[in-house]
Design a protein around this motif. Structure first.
Motif, short mmCIF file in Angstrom:
data_model
loop_
_atom_site.label_atom_id
_atom_site.label_comp_id
_atom_site.label_asym_id
_atom_site.label_seq_id
_atom_site.Cartn_x
_atom_site.Cartn_y
_atom_site.Cartn_z
N ARG A 20 0.83 -1.21 0.00
CA ARG A 20 0.00 0.00 0.00
C ARG A 20 0.87 1.26 0.00
O ARG A 20 0.57 2.23 -0.69
CB ARG A 20 -0.93 -0.01 1.22
CG ARG A 20 -1.82 1.19 1.32
CD ARG A 20 -2.92 1.19 0.26
NE ARG A 20 -3.77 2.36 0.44
CZ ARG A 20 -4.01 3.26 -0.51
NH1 ARG A 20 -3.52 3.10 -1.70
NH2 ARG A 20 -4.77 4.30 -0.25
N GLU A 22 3.82 1.52 -1.29
CA GLU A 22 4.36 1.67 -2.66
C GLU A 22 3.35 2.34 -3.57
O GLU A 22 3.70 3.22 -4.36
CB GLU A 22 4.77 0.30 -3.21
CG GLU A 22 6.04 -0.25 -2.62
CD GLU A 22 6.50 -1.53 -3.28
OE1 GLU A 22 6.37 -1.65 -4.53
OE2 GLU A 22 6.99 -2.42 -2.57
N GLU A 23 2.07 1.94 -3.46
CA GLU A 23 1.01 2.56 -4.26
C GLU A 23 0.93 4.06 -3.95
O GLU A 23 0.81 4.88 -4.86
CB GLU A 23 -0.34 1.92 -3.96
CG GLU A 23 -0.52 0.50 -4.44
CD GLU A 23 -1.82 -0.10 -3.91
OE1 GLU A 23 -2.78 0.66 -3.60
OE2 GLU A 23 -1.88 -1.34 -3.79
N LEU A 24 0.96 4.38 -2.67
CA LEU A 24 0.89 5.79 -2.27
C LEU A 24 2.07 6.59 -2.79
O LEU A 24 1.92 7.74 -3.22
CB LEU A 24 0.80 5.90 -0.75
CG LEU A 24 -0.51 5.40 -0.13
CD1 LEU A 24 -0.38 5.33 1.39
CD2 LEU A 24 -1.67 6.29 -0.53
N ARG A 26 3.79 5.99 -5.51
CA ARG A 26 3.57 6.21 -6.95
C ARG A 26 2.58 7.36 -7.15
O ARG A 26 2.77 8.22 -8.01
CB ARG A 26 3.04 4.94 -7.61
CG ARG A 26 4.11 3.94 -7.93
CD ARG A 26 3.57 2.75 -8.75
NE ARG A 26 4.45 1.63 -8.54
CZ ARG A 26 4.36 0.74 -7.56
NH1 ARG A 26 3.39 0.81 -6.69
NH2 ARG A 26 5.25 -0.23 -7.44
N GLN A 27 1.53 7.37 -6.34
CA GLN A 27 0.51 8.42 -6.45
C GLN A 27 1.11 9.79 -6.12
O GLN A 27 0.83 10.78 -6.82
CB GLN A 27 -0.65 8.12 -5.52
CG GLN A 27 -1.80 9.09 -5.66
CD GLN A 27 -2.97 8.74 -4.75
OE1 GLN A 27 -3.04 7.67 -4.18
NE2 GLN A 27 -3.88 9.68 -4.62
N ILE A 28 1.96 9.87 -5.10
CA ILE A 28 2.61 11.14 -4.76
C ILE A 28 3.46 11.61 -5.93
O ILE A 28 3.42 12.79 -6.30
CB ILE A 28 3.48 11.00 -3.49
CG1 ILE A 28 2.58 10.84 -2.25
CG2 ILE A 28 4.42 12.19 -3.32
CD1 ILE A 28 3.32 10.45 -0.99
N VAL A 30 3.08 11.03 -9.11
CA VAL A 30 2.19 11.53 -10.16
C VAL A 30 1.65 12.91 -9.79
O VAL A 30 1.64 13.82 -10.61
CB VAL A 30 1.03 10.53 -10.41
CG1 VAL A 30 -0.04 11.16 -11.30
CG2 VAL A 30 1.57 9.25 -11.04
N GLU A 31 1.24 13.08 -8.52
CA GLU A 31 0.65 14.34 -8.08
C GLU A 31 1.63 15.51 -8.12
O GLU A 31 1.22 16.66 -8.27
CB GLU A 31 0.07 14.20 -6.66
CG GLU A 31 -1.13 13.28 -6.57
CD GLU A 31 -2.30 13.74 -7.43
OE1 GLU A 31 -2.54 14.96 -7.54
OE2 GLU A 31 -2.99 12.87 -7.99
N ASP A 35 6.94 11.14 -13.37
CA ASP A 35 6.53 9.89 -14.01
C ASP A 35 7.17 8.73 -13.24
O ASP A 35 8.37 8.50 -13.37
CB ASP A 35 6.99 9.87 -15.47
CG ASP A 35 6.68 8.57 -16.18
OD1 ASP A 35 5.98 7.71 -15.58
OD2 ASP A 35 7.13 8.41 -17.32
N PRO A 45 9.26 3.98 -5.25
CA PRO A 45 8.16 3.55 -4.38
C PRO A 45 8.55 2.39 -3.46
O PRO A 45 8.16 2.38 -2.28
CB PRO A 45 7.06 3.13 -5.37
CG PRO A 45 7.33 3.97 -6.58
CD PRO A 45 8.83 4.02 -6.66
#
Length: 196
Positions: A20, A22-24, A26-28, A30-31, A35, A45
């Motif tokens: 989870r 790692e997902e966060l 990646r999202q940070i 992107v935000e 890339d 991540p």
């Protein structure tokens, strides 16, 4: 004068969900316009999640090794310990140089245990004042002494890297027992620290 009482924080028992995190991460990425699939960020991540796991699940090891004292009432001081923690307001790191002093009773705390206790309490979100207070509480619990002092001097990246962007040193201290009551006892601590 208002007395501040810190609420003791225990280390979290839950394990970190690395997937989870790692997902966060990646999202940070992107935000903030990055890339996460580009070469330099592919492993970021995973590293981010691993770092949080290491920070949150830190194990200080045994912190309560005591030895019989050959003298009573001697001031024992350990200084020059540096720990890193995270500001609970901005999730940015702060370093803290710590010194601990106590009047030995019938037992002495093992030398390495001071650093273990300091690192144990550094591995959570907090403020420096609470870090210093928690270290004092645990040393008092283990040694059974009311005569102790903990002094912390920290640089907080939430001030150095953002906002005013000015490096500075914040000092916080806990004085109990003889160190609270006696100017001479406090002066001894500051003399040994080479008060800056």
């Amino acid at each position: 004068m208002m007395k501040i009482v810190w609420q003791k924080q225990e280390m979290p028992d839950a394990t970190v969900d690395v997937g989870r995190l790692e997902e966060l991460a990646r999202q940070i990425l992107v935000e903030i316009g990055e890339d996460p699939a580009r070469a330099g960020l592919l492993e970021t991540p995973r590293r981010y999640a691993k770092w949080w796991k290491e920070f949150v699940e830190y194990d200080a090891g045994k912190v309560d090794t005591l030895f019989e004292s050959s003298t009573l009432g001697q001031t024992v001081m350990v200084s020059g310990m540096t720990v890193w923690s995270l500001c609970e307001h901005h999730l940015l790191p702060f370093s803290c140089d710590l010194a601990v002093a106590y009047k030995s009773g019938g037992t002495l705390l093992g030398l390495s245990k001071f650093a273990r206790i300091a690192h144990k309490h550094a591995h959570k979100l907090q403020v420096q004042e609470r870090l210093v207070s928690d270290i004092a509480d645990e040393i008092a619990d283990i040694t059974g002494t009311d005569d102790l002092a903990v002094v912390g001097r920290g640089e907080h990246l939430c001030m150095t890297m953002r906002g005013i962007r000015t490096p500075s040193t914040m000092s916080s201290s806990v004085f109990r027992g003889v160190f609270e009551k006696s100017e001479h006892a406090r002066a001894e601590i500051f003399a040994q620290l080479g008060a800056k």
